[in-house]
Design an enzyme around this catalytic site. Structure first.
Site, short mmCIF file in Angstrom:
data_model
loop_
_atom_site.label_atom_id
_atom_site.label_comp_id
_atom_site.label_asym_id
_atom_site.label_seq_id
_atom_site.Cartn_x
_atom_site.Cartn_y
_atom_site.Cartn_z
N LYS A 44 0.79 -1.24 0.00
CA LYS A 44 0.00 0.00 0.00
C LYS A 44 0.82 1.29 0.00
CE LYS A 44 -3.24 -1.27 -0.65
NZ LYS A 44 -3.51 -2.10 -1.88
N HIS A 102 6.95 -7.49 -2.51
CA HIS A 102 6.90 -6.79 -1.22
C HIS A 102 7.94 -7.36 -0.27
CE1 HIS A 102 3.37 -4.52 -2.18
NE2 HIS A 102 2.51 -5.51 -2.12
N SER A 133 -4.74 2.63 4.16
CA SER A 133 -4.90 2.00 2.85
C SER A 133 -4.91 0.48 2.99
CB SER A 133 -3.75 2.45 1.93
OG SER A 133 -3.88 1.88 0.66
S1 PPS Z 1 -0.32 -2.99 -3.19
O1 PPS Z 1 -1.49 -3.86 -2.94
O2 PPS Z 1 0.60 -3.09 -2.07
O3 PPS Z 1 0.34 -3.27 -4.45
O4 PPS Z 1 -0.89 -1.52 -3.21
P1 PPS Z 1 -0.07 -0.23 -3.69
O5 PPS Z 1 -0.21 -0.10 -5.14
O6 PPS Z 1 1.29 -0.23 -3.11
O7 PPS Z 1 -0.83 0.94 -2.95
C1 PPS Z 1 -2.13 1.34 -3.28
C2 PPS Z 1 -2.28 2.79 -2.88
O8 PPS Z 1 -1.65 3.64 -3.86
C3 PPS Z 1 -2.62 4.53 -4.39
N1 PPS Z 1 -2.34 4.84 -5.80
C4 PPS Z 1 -2.08 6.08 -6.25
N2 PPS Z 1 -1.98 7.25 -5.61
C5 PPS Z 1 -1.73 8.34 -6.36
N3 PPS Z 1 -1.59 8.32 -7.70
C6 PPS Z 1 -1.70 7.16 -8.39
N4 PPS Z 1 -1.57 7.15 -9.72
C7 PPS Z 1 -1.95 5.97 -7.65
N5 PPS Z 1 -2.12 4.66 -7.99
C8 PPS Z 1 -2.35 3.99 -6.85
C9 PPS Z 1 -3.92 3.78 -4.20
O9 PPS Z 1 -5.03 4.63 -4.32
C10 PPS Z 1 -3.73 3.20 -2.81
O10 PPS Z 1 -3.78 4.19 -1.78
P2 PPS Z 1 -5.15 4.59 -0.99
O11 PPS Z 1 -4.68 5.51 0.09
O12 PPS Z 1 -5.75 3.33 -0.48
O13 PPS Z 1 -5.99 5.30 -1.99
#
Ligand code: PPS
Length: 287
Positions: A44, A102, A133
């Protein structure tokens, strides 16, 4: 509550494999190639985001509706799965392989030969937003029968105590932070990407030795903004019929404020933030 295997000391959700010993061997004996690119993070923290940027850098800014999990497979989820999750044979993938993981620094595959090292892009995010998240993401695991289904109050404690997938946030991030000056490691922060996406796309491209025009850098930044990625949401869904992608929820900095009570914040500061003090690693907690 969630169930895990202990794989090389790391809590791995049990839905990822039904043979943890085989998965441990797979990781230990994984042969990296010099042109592999790993995007690594604590869950996340912006993994999907950085993966998409890297993929577009390698594909001249193309947008693909193919699921990201196929374009950029997730090592510990897809390596040795004998349950219903898909399985990917990493040995059969053409170079350059783009791989999500991860894993902690010490468990991530690397070449024994110093001159033959591949690249690792690590992305870290402020742990308060990570915890929130992560809590929301457990909703999706719940559907697979593995998810946590208690309240936020309890999840936040599990998070602080490292009783979640991939264990303690602080150990994970600090393990990689110590390697940030290695020539084959690029350490990024979610909040920096938020502040200035085009410069970070350029930084990533430079790290990957790719020369991109300003036009292409700006286009990739636009396409990889939260809004841009939402337009191609299908690519980030588990199931095409899902309403929204669990990987694109809010995408903001500071959302934690509506979840943290003063008591929780105090405990978090004492038990999580205290451990990164003096390491030089700092985060923005608001946009
Ligand atoms: S995972 O399951 O670990 O692979 O998830 P991960 O991709 O690391 O984290 C997901 C969070 O990243 C946000 N996200 C973004 N934020 C800003 N811009 C872009 N383009 C973007 N893409 C993914 C996503 O919304 C999750 O955060 P939260 O706070 O839940 O919205």
């Amino acid at each position: 509550s969630e169930k895990y295997w202990n794989v090389l000391g790391v809590n791995i959700p049990d839905i990822f494999t039904n043979d943890p010993a085989l998965l441990a061997d797979y990781i230990v004996y994984f042969d990296t190639r010099a042109d592999d690119v790993f995007v690594v993070s604590y869950p996340k923290s912006g993994t999907t985001w950085v993966q998409e940027i890297v993929w577009q850098i390698y594909n001249e800014g193309a947008i693909s509706s193919e699921k990201q999990i196929y374009r950029f497979p997730f090592l510990e989820d897809t390596a040795c799965n004998m349950s219903e999750h898909m399985q990917i044979d990493f040995k059969a993938l053409p170079s350059p392989r783009l791989i999500k993981s991860h894993l902690t620094y010490s468990t991530t595959p690397r070449s024994a030969n110093k001159d033959d090292q591949c690249k690792y892009i690590y992305v870290a995010r402020n742990p308060k937003d990570v915890a929130v998240s992560y809590f929301h993401f457990t909703e999706h695991w719940k559907k697979e029968g593995n998810g946590y289904n208690g309240p936020w109050e309890f999840f936040s404690k599990l998070f602080i105590e490292g009783n979640v997938g991939w264990n303690f946030w602080n150990d994970h991030v600090l393990g990689w932070w110590k390697q940030k000056d290695d020539p084959n490691v690029l350490f990024l922060k979610y909040e920096d990407l938020h502040k200035d996406l085009p410069s970070n796309v350029r930084r990533i491209a430079n790290f990957l030795n790719k020369t991109l025009s300003d036009e292409l850098i700006n286009r990739i930044a636009e396409q990889c903004s939260f809004k841009g990625m939402k337009k191609n949401e299908i690519s980030y869904k588990f199931e095409s019929e899902e309403k929204t992608s669990p990987y694109l929820r809010k995408g903001v900095v500071g959302g934690w404020k509506s979840y943290f009570t003063p008591e929780l914040n105090e405990r978090f500061e004492k038990e999580v933030m205290e451990k990164i003090k003096g390491t030089g690693l700092e985060f923005d907690f608001e946009a």
